[in-house]
Write an enzyme that holds these catalytic residues in place. Structure first.
Site, short mmCIF file in Angstrom:
data_model
loop_
_atom_site.label_atom_id
_atom_site.label_comp_id
_atom_site.label_asym_id
_atom_site.label_seq_id
_atom_site.Cartn_x
_atom_site.Cartn_y
_atom_site.Cartn_z
N HIS A 450 46.72 37.91 29.40
CA HIS A 450 47.61 38.87 30.22
C HIS A 450 47.67 38.25 31.60
CE1 HIS A 450 47.99 42.78 32.50
NE2 HIS A 450 47.85 41.95 33.62
N GLU A 451 46.66 37.56 32.24
CA GLU A 451 46.81 37.00 33.49
C GLU A 451 47.35 35.38 33.28
OE1 GLU A 451 45.96 38.42 36.20
OE2 GLU A 451 44.64 39.73 35.70
N GLU A 508 53.10 44.52 34.42
CA GLU A 508 51.62 44.70 33.81
C GLU A 508 51.90 44.99 32.41
OE1 GLU A 508 49.15 43.84 35.03
OE2 GLU A 508 50.10 43.67 37.01
#
Ligand SMILES: [Zn+2]
Length: 730
Positions: A450-451, A508
């Site tokens: 994700h990051e 996100e």
């Protein structure tokens, strides 16, 4: 029994913060540095008691006295002999643990008061008959008389933190209103003073004219100190017809201890950035200067990727009803060298992995830039609560010119997701063991993807001020329409400015989707050390968790306003909708009735269809997300995203009704037990405690082993000095 909103349940989850591995890998100098910073943080954290409610310092002092004289097991014998049931004694332990972990008797998340869930008369018997009361009868009786009533009171003004008639606060004297707060802010602005380390006290003279004291937090008081830029500010002012006086010395004896330990930490700093940073913090706390804290923060930002990370001061302003006064917090965290290596490996493989994402190469950045992301394990977090991540400093001017740090707190996240089997909601029985076994490892994979590759991937099409494009208008084709690119970002436009209200949630969602998509790749699973059946379990639990998270997210939806309060949660709900839409029984969400006869629900994921049904659905969705983002197509992006984010009662899921079930089954926020560090000879030892209310209480008893009584005296004296200020509005 008290209203459940205002108590902490007896079966509240309690977890220990695990930082053993990260601590073990520190050098002895790094451990000494971490130890003294931790001490500074713990002392400073006590100021939060004085920043919360009038009674909090007395409650803290009373509890600390009780448990110093008798540990939780010894006190239990006495309590049962006094006629308490096991449940009532447990309720008291949970209350005490709650006071310690919130640094006061108001919840740090939500700002509501919590009271002991047992009869007041019974608690009084335990306290007055305790060993502590036998040793110091006057002190213990005095403390109980000062705080006993307020400890239990649920009078409406006392139920929440707030200003004037709205609630209780100790950032302002009780006679202050929102008007006073606004006037004081204008005054502070006019004098170029920050509100972060201040409190406001109002007195009304005989002529009815108000006069205000703005009190700065500092070690020094009125003693002359010619060198300081602060001294010139300490005087009286007339401002818009009102009298203002700037003073300092709030929390002085507490900040004295903070400064002493920062001095000791300085001797073990790893570099000159850390030394200069600590020197400025010391100056800030000594003089009451936010300018010095800003200077310290500048060095802190320049100290990139330290092994031992920390931050300390009056930082977050959520709990000031006016929103500009900072609550004290101090933390110390450590690089988890093992986890960092995996994340670095992921970055090294980025070029190869980004090719797997479902959009044409022209929609990917020309060169991968590693996003600013660090994962650390917390050793110490002193203050009213522990966040799962931090993005500081909060000084806007510094963020613009110097930047900031974005840190994920790995072991705090692990606690937040480690749920006991019996509290694991919405899963099938047969999934629970697998979920518990693989939740942590799959979460590491998802966070890394994700990051690093989620937020790090994708290109925006831009035309600069000279008219030049960063893509080839002739050859790049929009895979959704089969046509050339029709829209892009013009000079000055950004992702946030164009997509405004949905920008952060949309992004996100894109990052989470990249995580789900790439976790299917064998190379990724190999980097994290999984293969064969284990790797398949990690994938399954990662996807299952996302489906469950999408349901839990409904807590953060407000039906009255048809809006989402939390970008991350909205993103997870959107992904759940996408996977439901894939059909073929990949995902089902079914309302059920629990064994208690009340509404419940089950989520199910067919693991054999993850690659055959789930992957293609996610692929289509991700491509659309990226294409609309790259081309700056706000209308298309909004239509897609808001369509999925809409919460209705349409069958079969009936999400609006499921929201009530989610609220009904919501787990109370966990208490977190933190370790202590202790100097033995020249070595620092890590002391850990059991994950229970009693363990949490023990950790605090041992935290101030030498100077506990002195600290309690300091706290009650400081509280008593201002006691007449907290009477509410007439
Ligand atoms: Zn993110």
């Amino acid at each position: 029994m008290a209203d459940t909103q205002y108590i902490l349940p007896n079966d509240i989850g309690v977890s220990s913060l695990d930082c053993r591995e990260a601590f073990r890998l520190l050098s002895s100098t790094e451990r000494l540095y971490a130890h003294y910073l931790s001490r500074a943080a713990w002392y400073g954290g006590l100021a939060v008691l004085l920043q919360t409610s009038p009674e909090a310092p007395y409650i803290y002092a009373l509890l600390s006295r009780l448990f110093r004289a008798q540990d939780p097991d010894q006190l239990r014998q006495h309590a049962l002999a006094e006629g308490l049931t096991e449940e009532e004694y447990q309720a008291f332990l949970v209350y005490a643990a709650g006071v310690y972990s919130n640094m006061g008797n108001y919840k740090s998340f939500g700002d509501t008061k919590f009271v002991p869930n047992l009869p007041k008369e019974k608690l009084e018997r335990v306290i007055l008959g305790s060993e502590a009361a036998q040793q110091h009868p006057e002190e213990v009786r005095g403390l109980w008389q000062t705080c006993g009533e307020l400890m239990f009171s649920l009078e409406s003004r006392l139920r929440h933190l707030g200003l004037g008639k709205e609630g209780i606060t100790t950032y302002f004297s009780g006679n202050c209103t929102m008007e006073d707060a606004k006037l004081a802010q204008d005054f502070l602005d006019s004098q170029n003073l920050s509100a972060y380390n201040t409190r406001l006290f109002k007195e009304v003279g005989q002529d009815g004219k108000p006069s205000y004291e703005v009190r700065l937090a500092s070690v020094l008081g009125t003693e002359p100190n010619l060198d300081s830029e602060m001294t010139s500010k300490l005087k009286s002012y007339e401002f818009q017809g009102s009298h203002f006086r700037v003073t300092r010395g709030d929390y002085a004896p507490i900040l004295q201890k903070v400064v002493e330990h920062l001095e000791k930490a300085k001797a073990y700093a790893a570099n000159s950035h850390q030394e200069q940073m600590l020197a400025q913090y010391i100056e800030s706390f000594t003089q009451g200067s936010i300018e010095a804290h800003k200077k310290g923060s500048r060095f802190w930002i320049q100290d990139k990727g330290p092994i031992v990370e920390s931050y300390i001061g009056f930082i977050e302003s959520y709990r000031d009803p006016f929103g500009s006064r900072g609550e004290f917090e101090g933390f110390v965290a450590m690089v988890n060298k093992a986890m960092s290596a995996k994340f670095e490996w992921l970055v090294a493989s980025a070029e190869q992995l980004l090719k797997e994402l479902p959009w044409p190469p022209a929609f990917e950045k020309d060169k991968f830039l590693t996003p600013d992301f660090t994962s650390l394990d917390v050793l110490t977090f002193a203050g009213s609560g522990i966040p799962a991540g931090i993005n500081i400093p909060n000084y806007d001017d510094l963020r613009q010119t110097e930047g900031f740090k974005n840190v994920s707190l790995g072991n705090v996240l692990a606690v937040a997701y480690a749920t006991q089997r019996e509290k694991l909601t919405f899963l099938e029985e047969e999934d629970k063991d697998l979920y518990i076994r693989w939740k942590g490892p799959s979460f590491d994979v998802q966070v890394g993807l994700h990051e690093l590759l989620g937020h790090g991937s994708g290109k925006l099409f831009v035309q600069d001020e000279k008219g030049a494009f960063n893509f080839d208008q002739e050859t790049v084709i929009n895979p959704e329409t089969g046509e050339q690119i029709q829209s892009w970002y013009r000079s000055g436009e950004t992702w946030d400015s164009k997509f405004s209200t949905i920008a952060s949630s949309y992004e996100e969602c894109r990052a989470e989707s990249v995580g789900l998509y790439l976790c299917l790749h064998p190379r990724v699973l190999e980097i994290f050390g999984f293969e064969g059946a284990d790797a398949e379990d990690v994938v399954y639990v990662n996807w299952l968790n996302m489906v469950r998270a999408g349901l839990l997210a409904l807590e953060f939806y407000t039906p009255e306003a048809s809006s989402w309060r939390q970008a991350h949660m909205q993103a997870r709900f959107v992904i759940l909708r996408v996977l439901l839409e894939a059909g073929e029984g990949l995902v089902t969400v079914t309302p059920t009735t629990g064994s208690d006869g009340r509404p419940d629900a089950r989520v199910r994921l067919d693991r054999d269809k993850i690659r055959t049904v789930g992957k293609p659905a996610l692929e289509r969705f991700l491509r659309r997300l990226q294409v609309l983002k790259s081309t700056g197509d706000v209308a298309g992006g909004r239509a897609l995203y808001e369509g999925y984010a809409a919460v209705t009662d349409a069958p079969p899921e009936c999400f609006l009704s499921l929201r009530d079930t989610v609220l009904l089954r919501k787990e109370a926020r966990k208490l977190i037990v933190q370790p202590n560090t202790r100097l033995e000879g020249s070595e620092v030892q890590l002391l850990e405690y059991e994950a229970s209310a009693a363990g949490l209480i023990r950790s605090f008893s041992e935290r101030f082993l030498e100077d506990g009584p002195e600290l309690e005296k300091i706290l009650t004296q400081l509280a008593t000095a201002d006691a007449q200020c907290w009477k509410g509005p007439q």
